[in-house]
Design a protein around this motif. Structure first.
Motif, short mmCIF file in Angstrom:
data_model
loop_
_atom_site.label_atom_id
_atom_site.label_comp_id
_atom_site.label_asym_id
_atom_site.label_seq_id
_atom_site.Cartn_x
_atom_site.Cartn_y
_atom_site.Cartn_z
N GLY A 48 37.83 34.14 58.21
CA GLY A 48 38.55 33.97 56.96
C GLY A 48 37.66 34.03 55.74
O GLY A 48 36.42 34.12 55.85
N LEU A 49 38.29 34.00 54.59
CA LEU A 49 37.58 34.05 53.30
C LEU A 49 38.02 32.86 52.46
O LEU A 49 39.22 32.60 52.32
CB LEU A 49 37.88 35.36 52.59
CG LEU A 49 37.22 35.61 51.23
CD1 LEU A 49 36.94 37.10 51.04
CD2 LEU A 49 38.09 35.10 50.08
N ILE A 50 37.06 32.14 51.91
CA ILE A 50 37.33 31.00 51.04
C ILE A 50 36.87 31.36 49.64
O ILE A 50 35.71 31.72 49.43
CB ILE A 50 36.59 29.74 51.53
CG1 ILE A 50 37.05 29.37 52.95
CG2 ILE A 50 36.82 28.57 50.58
CD1 ILE A 50 36.27 28.22 53.55
N TYR A 51 37.78 31.26 48.67
CA TYR A 51 37.49 31.67 47.28
C TYR A 51 37.59 30.44 46.38
O TYR A 51 38.67 29.89 46.20
CB TYR A 51 38.50 32.73 46.83
CG TYR A 51 37.96 33.74 45.83
CD1 TYR A 51 37.34 33.33 44.65
CD2 TYR A 51 38.09 35.10 46.06
CE1 TYR A 51 36.85 34.26 43.75
CE2 TYR A 51 37.60 36.04 45.16
CZ TYR A 51 36.98 35.61 44.01
OH TYR A 51 36.50 36.52 43.11
N PHE A 52 36.46 29.99 45.83
CA PHE A 52 36.44 28.85 44.92
C PHE A 52 36.62 29.35 43.50
O PHE A 52 35.81 30.13 42.99
CB PHE A 52 35.13 28.08 45.04
CG PHE A 52 35.06 26.88 44.14
CD1 PHE A 52 35.82 25.75 44.41
CD2 PHE A 52 34.25 26.88 43.02
CE1 PHE A 52 35.76 24.64 43.58
CE2 PHE A 52 34.18 25.78 42.18
CZ PHE A 52 34.94 24.65 42.46
N THR A 53 37.67 28.90 42.81
CA THR A 53 38.01 29.45 41.49
C THR A 53 38.89 28.47 40.73
O THR A 53 39.37 27.47 41.29
CB THR A 53 38.75 30.79 41.64
OG1 THR A 53 39.11 31.28 40.36
CG2 THR A 53 40.01 30.62 42.49
N ASP A 54 39.10 28.75 39.43
CA ASP A 54 40.06 27.97 38.65
C ASP A 54 41.42 28.65 38.60
O ASP A 54 42.34 28.15 37.99
CB ASP A 54 39.54 27.74 37.22
CG ASP A 54 39.24 29.03 36.49
OD1 ASP A 54 39.57 30.11 37.04
OD2 ASP A 54 38.69 28.98 35.38
N GLY A 55 41.54 29.80 39.23
CA GLY A 55 42.84 30.47 39.34
C GLY A 55 43.15 31.46 38.23
O GLY A 55 44.18 32.14 38.29
N TYR A 56 42.29 31.56 37.23
CA TYR A 56 42.55 32.46 36.11
C TYR A 56 41.96 33.83 36.41
O TYR A 56 40.79 34.11 36.09
CB TYR A 56 41.96 31.90 34.81
CG TYR A 56 42.64 30.64 34.34
CD1 TYR A 56 43.66 30.69 33.39
CD2 TYR A 56 42.26 29.40 34.83
CE1 TYR A 56 44.28 29.52 32.95
CE2 TYR A 56 42.87 28.24 34.40
CZ TYR A 56 43.88 28.31 33.46
OH TYR A 56 44.49 27.17 33.04
N GLY A 57 42.74 34.72 37.01
CA GLY A 57 42.24 36.03 37.36
C GLY A 57 43.31 36.91 37.95
O GLY A 57 44.48 36.52 38.04
N ILE A 58 42.92 38.12 38.36
CA ILE A 58 43.87 39.10 38.92
C ILE A 58 43.77 39.04 40.44
O ILE A 58 42.70 39.26 41.02
CB ILE A 58 43.54 40.52 38.43
CG1 ILE A 58 43.51 40.55 36.89
CG2 ILE A 58 44.55 41.52 38.97
CD1 ILE A 58 43.01 41.86 36.32
N TYR A 59 44.89 38.74 41.08
CA TYR A 59 44.92 38.61 42.54
C TYR A 59 45.22 39.97 43.19
O TYR A 59 45.92 40.80 42.61
CB TYR A 59 45.99 37.61 42.98
CG TYR A 59 45.68 36.18 42.60
CD1 TYR A 59 45.04 35.34 43.49
CD2 TYR A 59 46.05 35.68 41.34
CE1 TYR A 59 44.75 34.02 43.15
CE2 TYR A 59 45.77 34.37 40.99
CZ TYR A 59 45.12 33.55 41.91
OH TYR A 59 44.84 32.24 41.56
N PRO A 60 44.72 40.18 44.41
CA PRO A 60 45.06 41.44 45.12
C PRO A 60 46.53 41.45 45.51
O PRO A 60 47.12 40.40 45.80
CB PRO A 60 44.15 41.39 46.36
CG PRO A 60 43.77 39.96 46.53
CD PRO A 60 43.79 39.34 45.17
N GLU A 61 47.14 42.63 45.51
CA GLU A 61 48.55 42.75 45.86
C GLU A 61 48.76 42.82 47.37
O GLU A 61 49.79 42.39 47.87
CB GLU A 61 49.14 44.00 45.19
CG GLU A 61 49.13 43.94 43.67
CD GLU A 61 49.72 45.19 43.05
OE1 GLU A 61 50.09 46.10 43.82
OE2 GLU A 61 49.78 45.25 41.81
#
Length: 446
Positions: free
Chosen positions: A392-405
């Motif tokens: 799996g992939l774990i992405y640490f972020t604040d959520g302000y961005g463009i997500y893959p479709e």
């Protein structure tokens, strides 16, 4: 006591009972008026016993009772009943967002933050029972807080106020502007208040019912009170144990190690007693274990993510991986830093490399935020054979961005810090994980 004294005492008691009865009637009228405009809050508004307390300034609540000063309540209601309606709703909001049980912060700033959070919601309600003009100081305070486009909960407001470096005069002006109720009952155990855990459970059940009602039967109210619903979702969101979550990215594999769980000492002892030195069974030489072997960690290094928080997240990941029995002797973990493009990729294969990385950790990036390049990069690594069993992939972020479709073929989790995130756009196929800054601070490696 003489007859006149008895008459005076009886008269005083009757007067106190009359004042208490009037006070209860006033609060009942306020509750009913609020209910007709906010039906989704019916249970929350009706969850109090009204108690007169001459020491209250002028209202207060412990989550179960609503205390009122007999003279101040009547005078305020005669002056403007909207002020009493607002005070009633203000105290209910303290309970809904569990301001009473979240202690441990600097008391003066925390009290002010809770009052600002409650008043901001009330001022955002365009409802006749609570509509009231806002002062210049109040409008300017909201403007500064709303500039970051963050949900204005008490925890986030607390962080902002402490960063403003307010002078004593500025702090006092804000306290006077937003003061509504007496917070002494939040920590006063002389009133025989039930434990905080019980109150937390009580109001969490009320909140969840309210949230469900807003999302189903009261959709019109939800649209009108959108900010309130957002804050309610944040308050009710389950906080997760990040270390426990890492185990979901582990895999089964055999290790050359005996498995005591599958070994029966009864048969072993019986064989020794029957044949002398020949056991009937022997321990298995291998066992299946659940450990972390191969996954990717992506760090959002855009300017919206603080370097100290990123480091604490990595330290928590490091600490979890360094625990005994947590991962195989050889692993394949890629720590990727990405803003609008992949800035760095570090491959970790054993404990020594992980220690080396943490000792010389440095952030790269601070541009915009786009999550897609990291996913494209990981897909390319898989095609090149760099990953053979990517869990799996774990992405640490604040959520302000463009997500893959497009949904990737491996499990994906977006990890947010509870006080500074936006997850409205997270795709349905991804896992949302919210962790607290306190948990990072408590568990981070030293």
């Amino acid at each position: 006591m003489n007859y006149n004294g008895m008459r005076l005492e009886e008269s005083g008691r009757e007067q106190a009972e009359q004042l208490e009865r009037i006070g209860r009637e006033i609060l009942t009228l306020c509750r009913d008026e609020l209910y007709f405009s906010m039906r989704f809050m019916d249970v929350a508004l009706s969850s109090f016993v009204y108690v007169m307390d001459p020491e209250t300034e002028p209202f207060g609540t412990d989550g179960y009772r609503m205390y009122f000063h007999p003279g101040r309540l009547g005078g305020m209601y005669r002056e403007n009943r909207i002020l009493v309606n607002r005070a009633y709703l203000h105290m209910v909001l303290h309970c809904i967002f569990r301001h009473l049980t979240k202690q441990g912060m600097e008391e003066r700033y925390w009290n002010l933050s809770c009052d600002i959070a409650a008043e901001h919601i009330i001022d955002g309600c365009n409802l006749r029972p609570v509509r009231y003009s806002r002062s210049l100081l109040r409008r300017e305070t909201y403007r500064k807080l709303e500039k970051e486009e963050h949900v204005l909960n008490a925890e986030w407001i607390f962080r902002q106020l402490t960063e403003w470096n307010l002078s004593e005069k500025e702090l006092s002006m804000l306290e006077e502007e937003f003061y509504v109720d007496d917070h002494r009952y939040w920590t006063d155990q002389t009133k025989n208040r039930p434990p905080d855990q019980e109150m937390e459970r009580k109001w969490k059940e009320i909140d969840e019912k309210m949230e469900t009602d807003l999302e189903t039967f009261s959709k019109e109210a939800a649209e009108r009170e959108g900010g309130f619903l957002r804050e309610l979702k944040v308050a009710n969101r389950e906080r997760s144990d990040y270390r426990e979550f890492l185990r979901k990215f582990s895999v089964f594999r055999e290790e050359m190690k005996s498995d005591p769980d599958t070994f029966d000492y009864g048969f072993y002892s019986y064989g020794l007693s029957l044949y002398g030195n020949m056991p009937l069974i022997e321990p298995l030489e291998t066992r299946e274990v659940r450990k972390i072997e191969e996954f990717a960690v992506v760090i959002d290094t855009s300017m919206s993510c603080s370097g100290s928080l990123v480091r604490r997240f990595l330290e928590e990941t490091y600490s979890a991986l360094m625990e005994n029995e947590s991962y195989f002797r050889k692993v394949n973990i890629h720590i990727i830093q990405c803003d609008e493009k992949v800035q760095q990729d570090t491959k970790i294969t054993d404990r020594d490399e992980l220690i080396e990385y943490m000792e010389h950790f440095q952030l790269y990036g601070e541009g915009g935020t786009d999550f897609r390049p990291a996913f494209d990069y990981v897909d390319r690594l898989r095609e090149e054979g760099e990953f053979t069993n990517l869990k799996g992939l774990i992405y640490f972020t604040d959520g302000y961005g463009i997500y893959p479709e497009r949904m990737p073929s491996y499990r994906t989790a977006f990890v947010f810090l509870e006080e500074d995130y936006r997850d409205a756009d997270v795709p349905a196929w991804a896992i949302r994980l919210v962790i607290s800054e306190e948990s990072l601070r408590e568990h981070a490696a030293v």
